[in-house]
Design a protein around this motif. Structure first.
Motif, PDB file in Angstrom:
ATOM      1  N   THR A   1     -12.522 -27.931 -38.610  1.00  0.00           N
ATOM      2  CA  THR A   1     -11.118 -27.982 -38.994  1.00  0.00           C
ATOM      3  C   THR A   1     -10.962 -27.449 -40.419  1.00  0.00           C
ATOM      4  OG1 THR A   1     -11.397 -30.263 -39.759  1.00  0.00           O
ATOM      5  CG2 THR A   1     -10.643 -29.942 -37.491  1.00  0.00           C
ATOM      6  N   ALA A   2      -9.728 -27.202 -40.808  1.00  0.00           N
ATOM      7  CA  ALA A   2      -9.476 -26.720 -42.163  1.00  0.00           C
ATOM      8  C   ALA A   2      -9.603 -27.870 -43.154  1.00  0.00           C
ATOM      9  CB  ALA A   2      -8.075 -26.116 -42.248  1.00  0.00           C
ATOM     10  N   THR A   3     -10.203 -27.588 -44.309  1.00  0.00           N
ATOM     11  CA  THR A   3     -10.189 -28.581 -45.381  1.00  0.00           C
ATOM     12  C   THR A   3      -8.838 -28.508 -46.090  1.00  0.00           C
ATOM     13  OG1 THR A   3     -11.120 -27.050 -47.010  1.00  0.00           O
ATOM     14  CG2 THR A   3     -12.672 -28.364 -45.742  1.00  0.00           C
ATOM     15  N   ASP A   4      -8.349 -29.649 -46.533  1.00  0.00           N
ATOM     16  CA  ASP A   4      -7.083 -29.647 -47.252  1.00  0.00           C
ATOM     17  C   ASP A   4      -7.344 -29.505 -48.753  1.00  0.00           C
ATOM     18  OD1 ASP A   4      -7.891 -32.158 -48.112  1.00  0.00           O
ATOM     19  OD2 ASP A   4      -6.597 -33.221 -46.700  1.00  0.00           O
ATOM     20  N   ARG A   5      -6.288 -29.466 -49.523  1.00  0.00           N
ATOM     21  CA  ARG A   5      -6.395 -29.222 -50.954  1.00  0.00           C
ATOM     22  C   ARG A   5      -7.308 -30.237 -51.639  1.00  0.00           C
ATOM     23  NH1 ARG A   5      -3.478 -26.427 -54.800  1.00  0.00           N
ATOM     24  NH2 ARG A   5      -3.856 -24.778 -53.269  1.00  0.00           N
ATOM     25  N   ALA A   6      -7.186 -31.499 -51.285  1.00  0.00           N
ATOM     26  CA  ALA A   6      -7.961 -32.539 -51.967  1.00  0.00           C
ATOM     27  C   ALA A   6      -9.458 -32.397 -51.718  1.00  0.00           C
ATOM     28  CB  ALA A   6      -7.493 -33.923 -51.514  1.00  0.00           C
TER      29      ALA A   6
ATOM     30  N   PRO B   1      -0.020 -24.624 -42.924  1.00  0.00           N
ATOM     31  CA  PRO B   1      -0.228 -25.406 -41.697  1.00  0.00           C
ATOM     32  C   PRO B   1      -0.732 -24.577 -40.522  1.00  0.00           C
ATOM     33  CG  PRO B   1       2.117 -25.080 -42.121  1.00  0.00           C
ATOM     34  CD  PRO B   1       1.398 -24.604 -43.345  1.00  0.00           C
ATOM     35  N   TYR B   2      -0.630 -23.250 -40.597  1.00  0.00           N
ATOM     36  CA  TYR B   2      -1.083 -22.395 -39.505  1.00  0.00           C
ATOM     37  C   TYR B   2      -2.381 -21.658 -39.842  1.00  0.00           C
ATOM     38  CZ  TYR B   2       3.100 -23.209 -36.747  1.00  0.00           C
ATOM     39  OH  TYR B   2       4.072 -23.808 -35.980  1.00  0.00           O
ATOM     40  N   ARG B   3      -3.128 -22.124 -40.826  1.00  0.00           N
ATOM     41  CA  ARG B   3      -4.322 -21.389 -41.233  1.00  0.00           C
ATOM     42  C   ARG B   3      -5.474 -21.529 -40.239  1.00  0.00           C
ATOM     43  NH1 ARG B   3      -3.791 -26.016 -44.221  1.00  0.00           N
ATOM     44  NH2 ARG B   3      -5.667 -27.254 -44.727  1.00  0.00           N
ATOM     45  N   VAL B   4      -5.487 -22.609 -39.452  1.00  0.00           N
ATOM     46  CA  VAL B   4      -6.506 -22.845 -38.432  1.00  0.00           C
ATOM     47  C   VAL B   4      -5.803 -23.391 -37.195  1.00  0.00           C
ATOM     48  CG1 VAL B   4      -8.528 -24.238 -37.815  1.00  0.00           C
ATOM     49  CG2 VAL B   4      -8.370 -23.257 -40.090  1.00  0.00           C
ATOM     50  N   PRO B   5      -6.210 -22.971 -35.981  1.00  0.00           N
ATOM     51  CA  PRO B   5      -5.591 -23.529 -34.774  1.00  0.00           C
ATOM     52  C   PRO B   5      -5.742 -25.049 -34.715  1.00  0.00           C
ATOM     53  CG  PRO B   5      -6.944 -21.619 -34.241  1.00  0.00           C
ATOM     54  CD  PRO B   5      -7.216 -21.947 -35.681  1.00  0.00           C
TER      55      PRO B   5
ATOM     56  N   PRO C   1     -10.632 -14.015 -57.751  1.00  0.00           N
ATOM     57  CA  PRO C   1     -10.664 -13.007 -58.819  1.00  0.00           C
ATOM     58  C   PRO C   1     -10.968 -11.599 -58.314  1.00  0.00           C
ATOM     59  CG  PRO C   1     -12.625 -14.400 -58.877  1.00  0.00           C
ATOM     60  CD  PRO C   1     -11.699 -15.026 -57.893  1.00  0.00           C
ATOM     61  N   GLY C   2     -10.289 -10.634 -58.932  1.00  0.00           N
ATOM     62  CA  GLY C   2     -10.575  -9.226 -58.666  1.00  0.00           C
ATOM     63  C   GLY C   2     -10.081  -8.701 -57.342  1.00  0.00           C
ATOM     64  N   ALA C   3      -9.156  -9.412 -56.697  1.00  0.00           N
ATOM     65  CA  ALA C   3      -8.686  -8.993 -55.383  1.00  0.00           C
ATOM     66  C   ALA C   3      -7.303  -9.575 -55.140  1.00  0.00           C
ATOM     67  CB  ALA C   3      -9.657  -9.468 -54.290  1.00  0.00           C
ATOM     68  N   THR C   4      -6.718  -9.210 -54.005  1.00  0.00           N
ATOM     69  CA  THR C   4      -5.445  -9.794 -53.601  1.00  0.00           C
ATOM     70  C   THR C   4      -5.653 -11.026 -52.727  1.00  0.00           C
ATOM     71  OG1 THR C   4      -5.345  -8.342 -51.666  1.00  0.00           O
ATOM     72  CG2 THR C   4      -4.261  -7.564 -53.680  1.00  0.00           C
ATOM     73  N   ALA C   5      -6.899 -11.398 -52.471  1.00  0.00           N
ATOM     74  CA  ALA C   5      -7.194 -12.517 -51.579  1.00  0.00           C
ATOM     75  C   ALA C   5      -6.802 -13.847 -52.212  1.00  0.00           C
ATOM     76  CB  ALA C   5      -8.681 -12.532 -51.224  1.00  0.00           C
ATOM     77  N   LEU C   6      -6.376 -14.765 -51.342  1.00  0.00           N
ATOM     78  CA  LEU C   6      -6.005 -16.114 -51.749  1.00  0.00           C
ATOM     79  C   LEU C   6      -6.932 -17.117 -51.080  1.00  0.00           C
ATOM     80  CD1 LEU C   6      -2.157 -15.751 -51.225  1.00  0.00           C
ATOM     81  CD2 LEU C   6      -3.338 -15.746 -53.429  1.00  0.00           C
ATOM     82  N   LEU C   7      -7.236 -18.197 -51.773  1.00  0.00           N
ATOM     83  CA  LEU C   7      -7.953 -19.317 -51.176  1.00  0.00           C
ATOM     84  C   LEU C   7      -6.889 -20.219 -50.547  1.00  0.00           C
ATOM     85  CD1 LEU C   7     -10.795 -20.597 -50.876  1.00  0.00           C
ATOM     86  CD2 LEU C   7     -10.260 -21.955 -52.913  1.00  0.00           C
TER      87      LEU C   7
ATOM     88  N   ALA D   1      -6.865 -13.623 -47.118  1.00  0.00           N
ATOM     89  CA  ALA D   1      -6.984 -15.072 -47.263  1.00  0.00           C
ATOM     90  C   ALA D   1      -8.386 -15.518 -46.886  1.00  0.00           C
ATOM     91  CB  ALA D   1      -5.964 -15.781 -46.378  1.00  0.00           C
ATOM     92  N   VAL D   2      -8.929 -16.433 -47.673  1.00  0.00           N
ATOM     93  CA  VAL D   2     -10.167 -17.133 -47.329  1.00  0.00           C
ATOM     94  C   VAL D   2      -9.774 -18.580 -47.054  1.00  0.00           C
ATOM     95  CG1 VAL D   2     -12.424 -17.903 -48.139  1.00  0.00           C
ATOM     96  CG2 VAL D   2     -11.607 -15.593 -48.711  1.00  0.00           C
ATOM     97  N   VAL D   3     -10.095 -19.056 -45.851  1.00  0.00           N
ATOM     98  CA  VAL D   3      -9.682 -20.388 -45.409  1.00  0.00           C
ATOM     99  C   VAL D   3     -10.907 -21.290 -45.348  1.00  0.00           C
ATOM    100  CG1 VAL D   3      -8.643 -21.725 -43.542  1.00  0.00           C
ATOM    101  CG2 VAL D   3      -7.759 -19.426 -44.086  1.00  0.00           C
ATOM    102  N   PRO D   4     -11.014 -22.272 -46.228  1.00  0.00           N
ATOM    103  CA  PRO D   4     -12.165 -23.179 -46.193  1.00  0.00           C
ATOM    104  C   PRO D   4     -12.147 -24.063 -44.944  1.00  0.00           C
ATOM    105  CG  PRO D   4     -11.074 -23.239 -48.343  1.00  0.00           C
ATOM    106  CD  PRO D   4     -10.155 -22.536 -47.404  1.00  0.00           C
ATOM    107  N   LEU D   5     -13.316 -24.163 -44.292  1.00  0.00           N
ATOM    108  CA  LEU D   5     -13.483 -25.022 -43.127  1.00  0.00           C
ATOM    109  C   LEU D   5     -14.331 -26.232 -43.485  1.00  0.00           C
ATOM    110  CD1 LEU D   5     -14.258 -22.403 -40.316  1.00  0.00           C
ATOM    111  CD2 LEU D   5     -12.052 -23.457 -40.845  1.00  0.00           C
ATOM    112  N   SER D   6     -14.136 -27.312 -42.734  1.00  0.00           N
ATOM    113  CA  SER D   6     -14.955 -28.501 -42.925  1.00  0.00           C
ATOM    114  C   SER D   6     -16.392 -28.204 -42.546  1.00  0.00           C
ATOM    115  CB  SER D   6     -14.412 -29.640 -42.061  1.00  0.00           C
ATOM    116  OG  SER D   6     -14.482 -29.279 -40.690  1.00  0.00           O
ATOM    117  N   ALA D   7     -17.314 -29.010 -43.063  1.00  0.00           N
ATOM    118  CA  ALA D   7     -18.736 -28.803 -42.766  1.00  0.00           C
ATOM    119  C   ALA D   7     -19.004 -28.964 -41.274  1.00  0.00           C
ATOM    120  CB  ALA D   7     -19.577 -29.785 -43.573  1.00  0.00           C
TER     121      ALA D   7
END
Length: 426
Positions: free
Chosen positions: A224-229, A210-214, A199-205, A264-270
């Motif tokens: 690692t990157a968390t997936d949608r689920a 597939p290229y969001r994290v090496p 909200p309030g920005a152009t940023a995406l979650l 972009a904000v890329v969620p990472l695993s714990a």
């Protein structure tokens, strides 16, 4: 001292961690120019190594290149937006670093979807085959379709595009150009997953690209990157909104900078212990903040400011080199247990100088919650000393360029102007 298009005033404001609107525009233009150069370098590499790559892959790459050129003529702003998206930079770095032959050919498939994304957003008519690795058509900065086939056909006319496996008679998915002036796409049907806007920005979650994290993850231990689920999008959205409110109350100018800068904000695993947060930026993907879920709004605010300044400094170094490559010397800094090369000292000092500025304002401003004010005072005192030590290392080093030394001097002046948490703002 600096090189165009940055003026000395803009350079100095960036060194003092200021939001330098004009200076940031110059950095974005510099990054765009570099990305275009890297894309051209990839084209040259494909031409030179075409005998080692499957001819069909080369042919599809060249078709995609012509499609991107057509889209650029139709809607250049939209094409720039697709090329500027952080994961486009990650893909470019992976493609240029790929081994010859089949490895490079595998990376080139992504370019087909990048060109198609740009063409669809530009409203170009299409009838083209596209790679869909693992049965997924991934559209950078938009979302993805699960199509269940490795090759698909996209037919677009007007504002509607229909997607089907290659050779199928009926469409399995539909894309709609929902906002023609802005070049925005949306999908229809259960196979479609869209990136969620913050909200309030152009940023995406971004929990899809597939290229969001090496491939090996980031950090130690690797996250690692968390997936949608596995992404708690409601909590991420709430943290983002609450962090923006905190920044608006304490430093609205910096809050606006975060909204302008983060794509972009890329969620990472714990990954490691839950009490140990993780955040990172990638040099190839400025504008993306990779992070495990922050534990509180104030942690989210601090993470965003910290990572934005890593991106700013990386972009500036591409435009105006601040240090020389090739030296092996390492140095101890207060915030890391491992010794750091001079580039790491500069990056860390800059990001932590921005945080000390933020914490200072949280102490002296009226809008900070009491709990954050107390924590900010403690962290300011600690990191103000540590940044001062890192600045001494930088200014005693012979690895900085002339511009880098001036940058460090400007950082030192801002560091000194902060004084103590009871002093006036500089």
């Amino acid at each position: 001292m600096t090189t165009a298009p940055l003026t000395e005033a803009e350079f100095g404001e960036l060194a003092r961690t200021g939001p330098a609107v004009v200076g940031m525009s110059a950095l974005r233009a510099g990054l765009r120019g570099r990305r275009l150069l890297l894309l051209k370098a990839l084209l040259i590499r494909v031409q030179r190594e075409r005998d080692q790559i499957d001819p069909a892959v080369v042919h599809r790459f060249e078709d995609a290149w012509r499609l991107l050129e057509r889209a650029e003529r139709a809607h250049p702003v939209v094409v720039r937006d697709v090329l500027d998206y952080p994961t486009t930079g990650s893909w470019l770095a992976a493609a240029l670093g790929a081994g010859p032959g089949a490895e490079l050919g595998q990376r080139l498939a992504r370019f087909e979807s990048i060109a198609v994304t740009a063409a669809l957003r530009a409203g170009c008519p299409l009838d083209i085959g596209v790679a869909a690795p693992q049965g997924v058509l991934s559209l950078a900065g938009v979302g993805h379709f699960r199509v269940g086939a490795e090759r698909i056909r996209i037919r677009a006319r007007g504002r509607v595009a229909r997607i089907a496996p290659e050779g199928a008679r009926t469409a399995h998915g539909v894309l709609v150009l929902a906002h023609p002036g802005a070049g925005r796409l949306t999908g229809l049907g259960p196979a479609w997953s869209a990136l969620r806007a913050l909200p309030g920005a152009t940023a995406l979650l971004d929990d899809l690209d597939p290229y969001r994290v090496p491939p090996g993850g980031v950090g130690a231990p690797p996250r690692t990157a968390t997936d949608r689920a596995a992404t708690d999008d409601r909590t991420w959205t709430r943290r983002w909104r609450e962090a923006q409110r905190l920044l608006d109350r304490v430093d609205p100018v910096r809050s606006a900078e975060v909204r302008r800068t983060v794509r972009a904000v890329v969620p990472l695993s714990a990954g490691g212990p839950p009490a140990v947060p993780m955040s990172a930026t990638l040099r190839a993907a400025p504008g993306a903040v990779l992070a495990s879920l922050p534990s509180s709004p104030r942690t989210m605010a601090e993470t965003l400011v910290h990572e934005v300044h890593h991106s700013k400094l990386a972009a500036l170094h591409e435009l105006v080199p601040l240090h020389r490559a090739g030296r092996a010397s390492v140095h101890r800094v207060g915030w890391r247990s491992d010794p750091r090369p001079i580039a790491g000292v500069l990056q860390g000092a800059y990001a932590h100088l921005a945080l000390t500025d933020l914490w200072w304002r949280a102490v002296v401003a009226d809008g900070a919650p009491p709990g954050w004010r107390t924590r900010a005072e403690q962290r300011f005192e600690r990191f103000h000393v540590q940044v001062g030590g890192a600045l001494e290392i930088l200014l005693e080093s012979d690895e900085l360029t002339i511009a880098g030394r001036e940058f460090a001097n400007q950082m030192r002046r801002h560091h000194a102007s902060l004084g103590g948490v009871r002093g006036p703002l500089g």
